[in-house]
Design an enzyme around this catalytic site. Structure first.
Site, PDB file in Angstrom:
ATOM      1  N   ALA A 287       0.869  -1.171   0.000  1.00  9.40           N
ATOM      2  CA  ALA A 287       0.000   0.000   0.000  1.00  9.40           C
ATOM      3  C   ALA A 287       0.911   1.227   0.000  1.00  9.40           C
ATOM      4  O   ALA A 287       1.407   1.648   1.043  1.00  9.40           O
ATOM      5  CB  ALA A 287      -0.902  -0.008   1.222  1.00  9.40           C
TER       6      ALA A 287
ATOM      7  N   ASP B 207       5.509   1.282   2.593  1.00 12.23           N
ATOM      8  CA  ASP B 207       4.363   0.376   2.578  1.00 12.23           C
ATOM      9  C   ASP B 207       3.505   0.729   3.794  1.00 12.23           C
ATOM     10  O   ASP B 207       3.851   0.421   4.929  1.00 12.23           O
ATOM     11  CB  ASP B 207       4.858  -1.073   2.663  1.00 12.23           C
ATOM     12  CG  ASP B 207       3.736  -2.071   2.493  1.00 12.23           C
ATOM     13  OD1 ASP B 207       4.047  -3.254   2.310  1.00 12.23           O
ATOM     14  OD2 ASP B 207       2.544  -1.667   2.539  1.00 12.23           O
ATOM     15  N   HIS B 208       2.408   1.378   3.512  1.00 16.69           N
ATOM     16  CA  HIS B 208       1.574   1.919   4.588  1.00 16.69           C
ATOM     17  C   HIS B 208       0.970   0.823   5.459  1.00 16.69           C
ATOM     18  O   HIS B 208       0.450   1.082   6.538  1.00 16.69           O
ATOM     19  CB  HIS B 208       0.471   2.793   3.987  1.00 16.69           C
ATOM     20  CG  HIS B 208       0.022   3.897   4.895  1.00 16.69           C
ATOM     21  ND1 HIS B 208       0.229   3.902   6.244  1.00 16.69           N
ATOM     22  CD2 HIS B 208      -0.623   5.079   4.616  1.00 16.69           C
ATOM     23  CE1 HIS B 208      -0.282   5.001   6.777  1.00 16.69           C
ATOM     24  NE2 HIS B 208      -0.811   5.733   5.817  1.00 16.69           N
ATOM     25  N   ARG B 209       1.062  -0.404   4.999  1.00 17.79           N
ATOM     26  CA  ARG B 209       0.524  -1.488   5.817  1.00 17.79           C
ATOM     27  C   ARG B 209       1.371  -1.691   7.066  1.00 17.79           C
ATOM     28  O   ARG B 209       0.876  -2.137   8.097  1.00 17.79           O
ATOM     29  CB  ARG B 209       0.515  -2.801   4.999  1.00 17.79           C
ATOM     30  CG  ARG B 209      -0.410  -2.757   3.805  1.00 17.79           C
ATOM     31  CD  ARG B 209      -0.328  -4.039   3.007  1.00 17.79           C
ATOM     32  NE  ARG B 209       1.055  -4.361   2.665  1.00 17.79           N
ATOM     33  CZ  ARG B 209       1.461  -5.537   2.200  1.00 17.79           C
ATOM     34  NH1 ARG B 209       0.595  -6.512   2.043  1.00 17.79           N
ATOM     35  NH2 ARG B 209       2.719  -5.737   1.884  1.00 17.79           N
TER      36      ARG B 209
ATOM     37  N   VAL C  99       4.162   0.758   7.877  1.00 21.62           N
ATOM     38  CA  VAL C  99       4.700   2.022   8.387  1.00 21.62           C
ATOM     39  C   VAL C  99       3.607   3.084   8.388  1.00 21.62           C
ATOM     40  O   VAL C  99       2.982   3.333   7.358  1.00 21.62           O
ATOM     41  CB  VAL C  99       5.865   2.497   7.497  1.00 21.62           C
ATOM     42  CG1 VAL C  99       6.556   3.673   8.153  1.00 21.62           C
ATOM     43  CG2 VAL C  99       6.843   1.363   7.251  1.00 21.62           C
TER      44      VAL C  99
END
Lengths: 435, 325
Positions: free
Chosen positions: A229, A406-408, A410
Site C-alpha cells: 500500500a 508500505d503503509h501497511r 509504516v
C-alpha cells in the site's frame, strides 16, 4: 397417387417371410390398419396391416411364396393425395434405424425392447482372421512428440514454448526442466515482419522483444504495486554544510581514484536513521500475521544503466565509513556499467535508495523494492532562497527527499519522524561520525 | 459372406463348432426348444439334437457346476446365463472352480468351457438385466473375458473362446444384438483373444471402448471430427487379458486417453485403462487420462436409463476437454 407397400422389417432381424394367405384382392377398398396378408416367419405367423386407406392396385407374391424384407408386397391407390403432399407422405416412411418391440410368443415384457438395425446399422465388413493378412496397413507418420513428465509439460506451457520442439537430454531422450530453461534462454523469438513500406505509412512502429532484465523489472514493479500500500512523504533539507564538506574532500578522494558524490553520506545517514526507526527496515509477513524486523542494514542502490534499472546492494552500511562507502559505490557503479554485477551483488537488501538527482528531477514517487518497507528517493540539490533563524533570506542548498513506504507496516507519523532524523544527519553531517 | 446381426453371428459360430466338434454341448435356460430368449441358439437343437443342445433347470449354480464336471471329463460346454444379472448363483462355481481348475490340479485338468451372457442396458428391461459387470470377471485370475461389438468379432471371438483351453466369459452387448449388421464370412475364422482393434487411426486422442458403447462413441467421434479433432479409436474386444501394448502404443502416439464404458465408475474397466496410460505412457501424456462411465448406482429402470448410459454428447464433451487441456 400410388403407394408401394414394401414388406416391413417386423423386428428381430427377420430377413424373409412366407405368404400364408392374402386377405384382400386386387381392386378391393382397404382401410389403414386393415389386415392385408398373413405372413409366416421363422418365429411367428403374423398379419401385416395396410399402412394406407385406398384401393389395392397390385399384389405381389402368391400364397406359399417367400418374400424378403423390403420387397414390394402391394400397391395401394390413394385418392385425393397428389403432388407435394404425396411426396411428403412418401418421405415419412421410416428410413433409419427403428425401434420395434420384440414380439415374443410369451414373456415379451421381460426381455425389453431390442433395437433393430436399419440402413444406418450396417457396419463395414472385416476380413480379420478370415484370410492371410494382407500387407500391414500403412501407419501415418506420427508427429514427433516429446517424452516428458507432466511437470515438465506444465513448465513448457507456462513459458509458452512447444515442448515437442525441445531436444531432451534426460534418460531415453526425456525433456528435462533444464532443457526447457535452456531452450527458452536460447530462443530468439521471431519479430513480426515490418509493414511493407508504402507511401501512406507514416506512423512507424517497432516491436522490440523484452530483455530478461526488462521482464524482471516489469514483474517486480507490478508485484510491488499490487501488494504494497504505497504512501509517499516529501521534504527538503538544507545541506550547505554537506556541500562544503563534499567539495573539500572531493579532490582528496580523487587522488585515490574515488569519485566522491553525496551518495555515501546519504547512505550512511539513512543507515543510522533506520537504526532509530526499525519499522522502515522491516518486512510484512502477512501469512503468519507478523512483522519481520531486520537489525542489519543492507541498502540497495537503484542504478540506471543503458539496459535498465539494476539494484545492487551494499551490505552493513552502518558499519562502513563514508570513505568505504565511496569506494563501494564507485565499485558497483562501474560493475553496473560494465554489466559485471552478479546475483550475489543484488541479494539481501533491506532498504533501497534511488538517486535520480544526478540526472534531473527533484521530487518523485518511488516504487518500493517489494517486500521491503520503504524506499528513499534523492533529487537534485538546488540553490534556493531560504529564511534562516534570523529571518534573513539567504541562499541555501536544498536536497529534496521523496520517501515511499508500505503503509501497511509504516504509519505516516513514523515516516515523518524517520525523515526528520535523516534530515538532522544530513543537515549537520558531523553527526554522522559522532555516533 | 452373409449379412449377419450379432445374434446371427453368434448362432453361426455355435453352429460351426457343434458341427465340427462333437464334444461341444450347448445348454442353459430356454436355450433348446425356444432357442434362447433372444433367439441366439435358435435352430440348433433341431439340427444337433437334444443331447447336445438342451434346456437346463432354472439354476445357474447347477448350469455352471455341471459344466465344470463336463469340462474335466473332456466335453466342451458352451453355457448360457440368460441375463448377466442371473449369473450370481453361478458365481461361486466360476470363482471357486471354473477359474482355478487348472491351477488346483497342477495343470492336469482345465475348465475349458465358455459362459455366454447378455449384459448391459439400453433395451428398457428390468434393472438387474441391464448391468455391466465385466470388471467382476476381469478381476478373477484364471478367467478370460471378451466382449464383441461387431458381428464379425462376435463370431471370431466365440470360435476362439470355444477352442481356448481355458475358461472364457463371453459377454454379449444385447443392446446391439440386432442393431448392427455386417457382411461376415460363412467360413470358420478366429479373432484372437487379447487383441484390441484399432478401428480408426488418429493423432490427437486415443479413445478406448467396447461392446454397445462403440456405437455411441463413434457418434461422438463424428462430432469431434467436425471440430477438427483427430481421434484414434480402439475397440478393446477383450477385457482380460488386456491388450496393454496396443493401448500404450496409441497413447504414446496421441498423448491423451479417454475411455468410454457403460459400467459403474469406481473400480471399473476405465480405471484399469487409465492405469495402463500411467504405467506405460506416463512420459507421453499431454493431459490427464479421462474415463467416461456409468454411475456408481444400481442401473435405473427403463424411464431413467438414458440418464445412465453415456451419450455421444457427453463422450464428445470429455474428448474435447481432454484435447484442450
Amino acid at each position: 397417387m400410388r403407394h408401394v407397400f414394401k414388406f416391413p422389417d417386423i423386428g428381430e432381424g427377420l430377413e424373409e417371410g412366407t405368404i400364408v394367405e392374402w386377405y384382400v384382392k386386387k381392386g378391393q377398398q382397404v382401410e389403414s390398419g386393415q389386415s392385408l396378408v398373413q405372413v409366416e416367419t421363422d418365429k411367428v405367423t403374423t398379419d401385416i396391416p395396410s399402412p394406407k386407406t385406398g384401393t389395392i392396385a397390385a399384389l405381389y407374391g402368391s400364397e406359399g411364396e417367400t418374400i424378403n424384407v423390403g420387397d414390394p408386397l402391394a400397391e395401394i391407390e390413394i385418392e385425393g393425395v397428389e403432388g407435394e403432399e404425396a411426396v411428403k407422405e412418401e418421405e415419412q416412411q421410416p428410413a433409419g434405424p427403428s425401434e420395434e418391440s420384440v414380439e415374443e410368443e410369451e414373456g415379451a415384457g421381460v426381455v425389453g425392447t431390442i433395437e433393430v438395425a436399419g440402413e444406418g446399422g450396417y457396419l463395414p465388413s472385416s476380413q480379420e482372421g478370415v484370410e492371410q493378412p494382407e500387407e500391414a496397413e500403412k501407419e501415418e507418420k506420427p508427429k514427433k512428440k516429446a517424452i516428458a513428465t507432466p511437470v515438465a509439460r506444465a513448465l513448457a506451457k507456462d513459458l509458452g514454448v512447444d515442448i515437442n520442439n525441445i531436444k531432451g537430454t534426460g534418460p531415453g531422450g526425456r525433456v528435462m526442466k533444464d532443457d526447457i530453461y535452456n531452450y527458452v534462454e536460447q530462443k530468439k523469438p521471431e519479430r513480426p515482419s515490418e509493414p511493407a513500406p508504402g507511401k501512406e505509412v507514416e506512423e512507424t512502429v517497432e516491436y522490440e522483444d523484452l530483455t530478461q532484465i526488462r521482464k524482471t523489472i516489469a514483474k517486480n514493479m507490478s508485484r510491488s504495486k499490487q501488494n504494497a500500500a504505497h504512501m509517499s512523504v516529501m521534504d527538503e533539507v538544507e545541506v550547505s554544510e554537506l556541500v562544503r564538506i563534499r567539495n573539500k574532500y572531493k579532490e582528496k578522494y580523487k587522488d585515490q581514484g574515488i569519485r566522491l558524490n553525496y551518495l555515501p553520506f546519504i547512505l550512511k545517514a539513512t543507515a543510522l536513521a533506520l537504526k532509530k526507526h526499525r519499522q522502515l527496515n522491516s518486512e510484512l509477513d502477512l501469512d503468519n500475521d507478523r512483522i519481520l524486523y531486520r537489525y542489519y542494514y543492507n541498502i540497495g542502490i537503484a542504478v540506471d544503466t543503458d539496459k535498465g534499472l539494476v539494484v545492487p546492494v551494499i551490505k552493513h552500511v552502518d558499519r562502513l565509513s563514508v570513505y568505504e562507502l565511496a569506494q563501494k559505490t564507485s565499485e558497483i557503479a562501474r560493475k553496473a556499467r560494465d554489466g559485471e554485477l552478479t546475483m550475489e551483488d543484488m541479494k539481501g537488501g533491506t532498504f533501497t535508495v534511488t538517486s535520480y538527482g544526478s540526472i534531473g528531477g527533484q521530487f518523485a514517487v518511488p516504487v518500493i523494492n517489494y517486500p521491503q518497507a520503504g524506499i528513499l528517493g534523492i533529487g537534485r540539490i538546488v540553490k534556493k532562497p531560504v529564511v534562516n533563524e534570523n529571518d534573513e533570506v539567504v541562499p541555501g542548498h536544498m536536497l529534496p527527499l521523496s520517501m515511499s513506504v508500505d503503509h501497511r507496516i509504516v504509519d505516516g507519523g513514523e515516516v515523518s519522524r524517520f525523515l526528520n532524523t535523516l534530515m538532522e544527519y544530513l543537515g549537520d553531517p558531523v553527526t554522522l561520525i559522532m555516533e | 459372406m452373409s449379412v449377419m446381426t450379432l445374434v446371427k453371428a453368434i448362432n453361426n459360430a455355435l453352429d460351426i463348432e457343434l458341427n465340427e466338434n462333437e464334444k461341444v454341448v450347448v445348454y442353459g435356460e430356454d436355450v433348446g426348444y425356444e432357442g434362447g430368449v433372444f433367439r441366439v441358439t435358435q435352430g440348433l437343437q433341431e439340427k444337433y439334437g437334444k443331447h447336445r443342445v438342451f434346456d437346463s433347470p432354472l439354476a445357474e449354480s447347477g448350469i455352471v457346476g455341471t459344466a465344470v464336471g463336463m469340462a474335466v471329463a473332456g466335453l466342451k460346454p458352451v453355457i448360457e446365463m440368460q441375463f448377466s444379472g442371473f449369473a450370481y448363483p453361478g458365481f461361486n462355481q466360476m470363482i471357486s472352480h471354473v477359474s482355478r481348475m487348472r491351477n488346483r490340479s497342477r495343470g492336469k485338468y482345465t475348465s475349458s468351457l465358455v459362459i455366454r451372457m447378455p449384459y448391459g442396458g439400453g433395451i428398457k428391461a428390468l434393472e438387474h438385466h441391464s448391468e455391466s459387470m465385466e470388471a467382476l470377471y476381469g478381476h478373477i485370475p484364471g478367467l478370460k473375458v471378451v466382449i464383441p461389438s461387431t458381428p464379425h468379432d462376435a463370431k471370431g471371438l466365440l470360435i476362439s473362446a470355444i477352442e481356448s483351453e481355458d475358461p472364457v466369459i463371453y459377454m454379449e452387448p444385447k443392446r446391439i444384438y440386432r442393431a448392427v449388421k455386417q457382411e461376415v464370412s460363412d467360413e470358420k475364422f478366429k479373432v484372437k483373444i487379447g487383441s484390441a482393434n484399432v478401428v480408426q487411426q488418429g493423432t490427437d486422442v486415443t479413445v478406448v471402448t467396447y461392446g454397445a458403447m462403440m456405437r455411441d462413441t463413434q457418434k461422438a467421434i463424428a462430432l469431434a471430427k467436425k471440430a477438427g479433432i483427430s481421434v484414434e479409436l480402439i475397440d478393446l474386444r477383450t477385457i482380460y487379458p488386456l491388450d496393454r501394448q496396443t493401448i500404450a502404443n496409441s497413447v504414446k502416439k496421441t498423448g491423451r486417453l479417454v475411455s468410454v464404458t457403460e459400467a459403474p465408475k469406481t473400480f471399473g474397466p476405465g480405471g484399469e485403462l487409465m492405469a495402463i496410460a500411467n504405467e506405460e505412457a506416463f512420459l507421453h501424456l499431454e493431459a490427464p487420462p479421462k474415463r467416461v462411465t456409468g454411475f456408481d448406482t444400481i442401473f435405473p429402470l427403463p424411464q431413467g436409463e438414458h440418464h445412465y448410459i453415456p451419450t455421444p454428447e457427453k463422450i464428445y464433451y470429455e474428448i474435447e476437454k481432454t484435447v484442450k487441456f
